[in-house]
Design a protein around this motif. Structure first.
Motif, mmCIF file in Angstrom:
data_model
loop_
_atom_site.group_PDB
_atom_site.id
_atom_site.type_symbol
_atom_site.label_atom_id
_atom_site.label_comp_id
_atom_site.label_asym_id
_atom_site.label_seq_id
_atom_site.Cartn_x
_atom_site.Cartn_y
_atom_site.Cartn_z
ATOM 1 N N ARG A 36 0.840 -1.211 0.000
ATOM 2 C CA ARG A 36 0.000 0.000 0.000
ATOM 3 C C ARG A 36 0.869 1.252 0.000
ATOM 4 N NH1 ARG A 36 -1.717 3.707 3.821
ATOM 5 N NH2 ARG A 36 -0.411 2.723 5.374
ATOM 6 N N MET A 37 1.804 1.306 0.941
ATOM 7 C CA MET A 37 2.617 2.528 1.063
ATOM 8 C C MET A 37 3.538 2.726 -0.126
ATOM 9 S SD MET A 37 3.972 2.953 4.910
ATOM 10 C CE MET A 37 5.001 4.382 4.754
ATOM 11 N N GLN A 40 1.541 3.637 -3.301
ATOM 12 C CA GLN A 40 1.042 5.026 -3.216
ATOM 13 C C GLN A 40 2.190 6.008 -3.411
ATOM 14 O OE1 GLN A 40 -0.984 5.846 0.478
ATOM 15 N NE2 GLN A 40 -2.658 4.459 0.040
ATOM 16 N N HIS A 41 3.321 5.664 -2.818
ATOM 17 C CA HIS A 41 4.492 6.537 -2.918
ATOM 18 C C HIS A 41 4.963 6.598 -4.377
ATOM 19 C CE1 HIS A 41 8.541 7.671 -0.793
ATOM 20 N NE2 HIS A 41 8.278 8.464 -1.795
ATOM 21 N N SER A 44 2.706 8.667 -6.440
ATOM 22 C CA SER A 44 2.873 10.099 -6.140
ATOM 23 C C SER A 44 4.038 10.675 -6.934
ATOM 24 C CB SER A 44 3.146 10.319 -4.648
ATOM 25 O OG SER A 44 2.125 9.759 -3.877
ATOM 26 N N GLU A 75 12.036 12.377 -10.803
ATOM 27 C CA GLU A 75 10.796 11.877 -10.169
ATOM 28 C C GLU A 75 10.354 10.575 -10.844
ATOM 29 O OE1 GLU A 75 10.335 13.423 -7.582
ATOM 30 O OE2 GLU A 75 10.542 15.584 -7.852
ATOM 31 N N ASP A 129 9.087 19.350 -1.842
ATOM 32 C CA ASP A 129 10.225 18.422 -1.746
ATOM 33 C C ASP A 129 10.830 18.478 -0.345
ATOM 34 O OD1 ASP A 129 11.077 17.288 -4.692
ATOM 35 O OD2 ASP A 129 9.982 19.170 -4.767
ATOM 36 N N ASN A 135 9.921 13.330 5.510
ATOM 37 C CA ASN A 135 9.243 12.037 5.607
ATOM 38 C C ASN A 135 10.147 10.886 5.119
ATOM 39 O OD1 ASN A 135 7.239 10.174 3.683
ATOM 40 N ND2 ASN A 135 6.454 10.570 5.718
ATOM 41 N N GLN A 136 10.841 11.135 4.018
ATOM 42 C CA GLN A 136 11.594 10.043 3.394
ATOM 43 C C GLN A 136 12.930 9.770 4.080
ATOM 44 O OE1 GLN A 136 11.310 11.513 -0.606
ATOM 45 N NE2 GLN A 136 9.187 10.873 -0.775
ATOM 46 N N LEU A 139 11.875 7.268 6.300
ATOM 47 C CA LEU A 139 11.593 6.002 5.598
ATOM 48 C C LEU A 139 12.871 5.320 5.096
ATOM 49 C CD1 LEU A 139 8.372 7.098 3.665
ATOM 50 C CD2 LEU A 139 8.493 5.606 5.668
ATOM 51 N N MET A 197 0.366 16.968 3.577
ATOM 52 C CA MET A 197 1.104 15.820 3.016
ATOM 53 C C MET A 197 1.488 14.807 4.088
ATOM 54 S SD MET A 197 3.840 17.539 0.425
ATOM 55 C CE MET A 197 4.724 16.037 0.024
ATOM 56 N N PHE A 198 1.683 15.280 5.326
ATOM 57 C CA PHE A 198 2.131 14.369 6.397
ATOM 58 C C PHE A 198 1.016 13.449 6.894
ATOM 59 C CE2 PHE A 198 5.152 17.842 6.360
ATOM 60 C CZ PHE A 198 6.349 17.158 6.387
ATOM 61 N N ASN A 207 -3.332 3.819 10.356
ATOM 62 C CA ASN A 207 -2.210 2.919 10.062
ATOM 63 C C ASN A 207 -0.986 3.114 10.945
ATOM 64 O OD1 ASN A 207 -3.294 1.567 7.577
ATOM 65 N ND2 ASN A 207 -3.421 3.691 6.913
ATOM 66 N N LEU A 211 2.345 0.558 11.843
ATOM 67 C CA LEU A 211 3.570 0.841 11.083
ATOM 68 C C LEU A 211 4.723 1.190 12.016
ATOM 69 C CD1 LEU A 211 2.098 2.937 8.109
ATOM 70 C CD2 LEU A 211 2.899 0.572 8.054
ATOM 71 N N LYS A 217 7.495 3.006 9.872
ATOM 72 C CA LYS A 217 7.643 4.420 10.219
ATOM 73 C C LYS A 217 8.280 4.447 11.609
ATOM 74 C CE LYS A 217 3.407 6.527 9.955
ATOM 75 N NZ LYS A 217 2.175 7.183 9.408
HETATM 76 N N1 3HC Z 1 -2.140 12.120 0.429
HETATM 77 C C1 3HC Z 1 -2.946 11.090 0.081
HETATM 78 N N2 3HC Z 1 -3.402 10.192 0.979
HETATM 79 C C2 3HC Z 1 -3.007 10.332 2.248
HETATM 80 C C3 3HC Z 1 -2.162 11.367 2.669
HETATM 81 C C4 3HC Z 1 -1.731 12.290 1.694
HETATM 82 N N3 3HC Z 1 -0.949 13.303 2.002
HETATM 83 N N4 3HC Z 1 -1.956 11.244 3.992
HETATM 84 C C5 3HC Z 1 -2.659 10.168 4.388
HETATM 85 N N5 3HC Z 1 -3.279 9.631 3.348
HETATM 86 C C6 3HC Z 1 -4.161 8.454 3.374
HETATM 87 C C7 3HC Z 1 -3.382 7.207 3.708
HETATM 88 O O1 3HC Z 1 -2.804 6.668 2.537
HETATM 89 C C8 3HC Z 1 -4.440 6.348 4.325
HETATM 90 O O2 3HC Z 1 -5.281 5.832 3.314
HETATM 91 P P1 3HC Z 1 -5.385 4.242 2.983
HETATM 92 O O3 3HC Z 1 -5.421 3.524 4.303
HETATM 93 O O4 3HC Z 1 -6.601 4.128 2.156
HETATM 94 O O5 3HC Z 1 -4.160 3.889 2.225
HETATM 95 C C9 3HC Z 1 -5.296 7.343 5.067
HETATM 96 O O6 3HC Z 1 -5.055 8.598 4.458
HETATM 97 C C10 3HC Z 1 -5.001 7.409 6.551
HETATM 98 O O7 3HC Z 1 -3.679 7.889 6.782
HETATM 99 P P2 3HC Z 1 -2.625 7.220 7.777
HETATM 100 O O8 3HC Z 1 -1.947 8.291 8.531
HETATM 101 O O9 3HC Z 1 -3.259 6.124 8.563
HETATM 102 O O10 3HC Z 1 -1.637 6.562 6.712
HETATM 103 P P3 3HC Z 1 -0.091 6.272 6.845
HETATM 104 O O11 3HC Z 1 0.260 5.852 8.236
HETATM 105 O O12 3HC Z 1 0.287 5.378 5.733
HETATM 106 O O13 3HC Z 1 0.599 7.709 6.632
HETATM 107 C C11 3HC Z 1 1.754 8.831 4.814
HETATM 108 C C12 3HC Z 1 0.394 8.456 5.439
HETATM 109 C C13 3HC Z 1 2.453 9.794 5.729
HETATM 110 C C14 3HC Z 1 1.477 9.490 3.458
HETATM 111 C C15 3HC Z 1 2.584 7.531 4.663
HETATM 112 O O14 3HC Z 1 1.860 6.574 3.947
HETATM 113 C C16 3HC Z 1 3.896 7.720 3.962
HETATM 114 O O15 3HC Z 1 4.841 8.183 4.563
HETATM 115 N N6 3HC Z 1 3.954 7.279 2.694
HETATM 116 C C17 3HC Z 1 5.182 7.225 1.920
HETATM 117 C C18 3HC Z 1 5.629 8.542 1.408
HETATM 118 C C19 3HC Z 1 4.720 9.086 0.357
HETATM 119 O O16 3HC Z 1 3.867 8.433 -0.196
HETATM 120 N N7 3HC Z 1 4.938 10.326 0.003
HETATM 121 C C20 3HC Z 1 4.143 10.973 -0.987
HETATM 122 C C21 3HC Z 1 4.796 12.171 -1.429
HETATM 123 S S1 3HC Z 1 5.952 11.764 -2.658
HETATM 124 C C22 3HC Z 1 6.477 13.181 -3.135
HETATM 125 O O17 3HC Z 1 6.180 14.089 -2.473
HETATM 126 C C23 3HC Z 1 7.239 13.229 -4.407
HETATM 127 C C24 3HC Z 1 8.325 14.220 -4.347
HETATM 128 O O18 3HC Z 1 8.990 14.147 -5.513
HETATM 129 C C25 3HC Z 1 7.888 15.603 -4.121
#
Ligand code: 3HC
Length: 314
Positions: A36-37, A40-41, A44, A75, A129, A135-136, A139, A197-198, A207, A211, A217
């Motif tokens: 899932r994570m 989604q990442h 994104s 990206e 960024d 966040n990353q 991770l 975003m956080f 979650n 995690l 996390k």
């Molecule tokens: N955007 C979209 N959905 C989000 C979100 C956001 N900013 N924050 C939370 N959500 C969603 C979660 O995915 C979850 O949905 P799901 O259960 O259906 O999958 C729900 O909201 C509840 O959130 P939780 O806090 O329980 O979820 P997590 O513990 O997974 O935390 C997170 C959310 C912080 C986004 C974590 O998943 C994470 O760190 N993910 C990996 C990093 C990531 O995906 N980053 C995206 C940005 S990438 C980027 O910015 C590109 C760069 O080039 C700029």
């Protein structure tokens, strides 16, 4: 070993700071959370190319164009590392991409806002960024080996992205009143979505506990958000930028910046498909996927041909 013993051994390995690798035993729930994570990442990163790609032809100089081109290309690379990492968990890239294109999979809220001016490109680098790095970096220490290693590499490139954004903004803030106004306007529009975003607040993050127990996390959504705020508010003030929050104040006791209330209804609206740009982003992504079909088919046919050749030769 029965299931309970396996689970205990798995948790012991995590508690001892060991990395879990794809062929190791893991609970099904751990595998699902990582798929899932990571997917989604990855989505994104790929969707994240669109708002900035929109400005490649309009960059104000050749130097800016080169940096932006390189960033957008990076990206795509991040998406590929992450899809490859997720594939080690037994899910195919086609399945993940189908989930994105059908609207089933989520991707970051932030890419559903429009990029209206050149200042938006600077602000995305500096704020978006910047938030992604906070966040990353966490991770990159995740307990799942392929995810940790992908993030380590991503962070190195993101830190260049952040610097190029910061430099665009700092240059514009030293420019004309119109340029400074453009930066302030961009910050006004991007500040709150960046904080979202956080993710949701800790008491509403379904979650997080799991995690964190598994060290996927190591910090909560609110902890990461706070460390981003503390670092970014100071930078904004140094450049003469105002944070669009009348309730912002420094707490001398905790040594943290405190903010007003985040409108999390907006986050939920945007991540469920109803943000300002969701429909356009998905339409652009589907079009790109269709237009790339012949390349994928040609590559597959070539690989098939090579396989036949090798078989004949052996
Ligand atoms: N955007 C979209 N959905 C989000 C979100 C956001 N900013 N924050 C939370 N959500 C969603 C979660 O995915 C979850 O949905 P799901 O259960 O259906 O999958 C729900 O909201 C509840 O959130 P939780 O806090 O329980 O979820 P997590 O513990 O997974 O935390 C997170 C959310 C912080 C986004 C974590 O998943 C994470 O760190 N993910 C990996 C990093 C990531 O995906 N980053 C995206 C940005 S990438 C980027 O910015 C590109 C760069 O080039 C700029």
């Amino acid at each position: 070993m029965d299931e309970q013993q396996k689970l205990q051994e798995f948790q012991d390995r995590i508690d001892a700071g060991e990395k879990i690798e794809p062929k190791d035993w893991m609970p099904e729930r751990f595998r699902k959370q990582l798929v899932r994570m990571m997917s989604q990442h990855a989505h994104s990163e790929i969707i994240g190319m669109l708002p900035e790609g929109n400005w490649i032809t309009r960059a104000p100089s050749l130097r800016r164009k080169l940096a932006l081109l390189a960033k957008v290309q990076d990206e795509a690379g991040h998406g590929l590392y992450l899809y490859s990492g997720a594939e080690t968990l037994g899910v195919s890239r086609d399945e993940m991409i189908d989930d994105l294109l059908s609207g089933k999979a989520k991707y970051s809220n932030i890419f559903n806002y429009p990029t209206q001016t050149w200042a938006d490109i600077g602000v995305i680098g500096w704020l978006v960024d910047g938030a992604a790095i906070v966040n990353q970096t966490m991770l990159a220490k995740s307990s799942f080996g392929p995810y940790a290693r992908a993030n380590l590499r991503i962070c190195k490139e993101e830190s260049f992205h952040r610097k190029q954004g910061h430099e665009i903004i700092a240059t514009m803030m030293k420019g004309t009143p119109a340029q400074r106004k453009m930066v302030q306007d961009a910050v006004n529009r991007w500040w709150w979505p960046t904080l979202m975003m956080f993710g949701p607040p800790d008491d509403n993050s379904p979650n997080s506990n799991e995690l964190i127990r598994w060290k996927v996390k190591t910090k909560t959504n609110d902890e990461l958000r706070q460390s981003f705020i503390d670092r970014t508010v100071e930078e904004a003030h140094d450049m003469g930028i105002e944070i669009p929050d009348p309730d912002l104040r420094y707490n001398e006791e905790t040594k943290h910046w405190e903010i007003g209330e985040i409108n999390f209804d907006e986050l939920y609206r945007v991540v469920t498909g109803n943000g300002p740009m969701n429909k356009k982003r998905m339409a652009a992504r589907r079009k790109a996927h269709e237009e790339g079909r012949w390349v994928r088919e040609a590559a597959e046919a070539y690989a098939e041909k090579q396989k036949l050749k090798e078989k004949k030769a052996s």
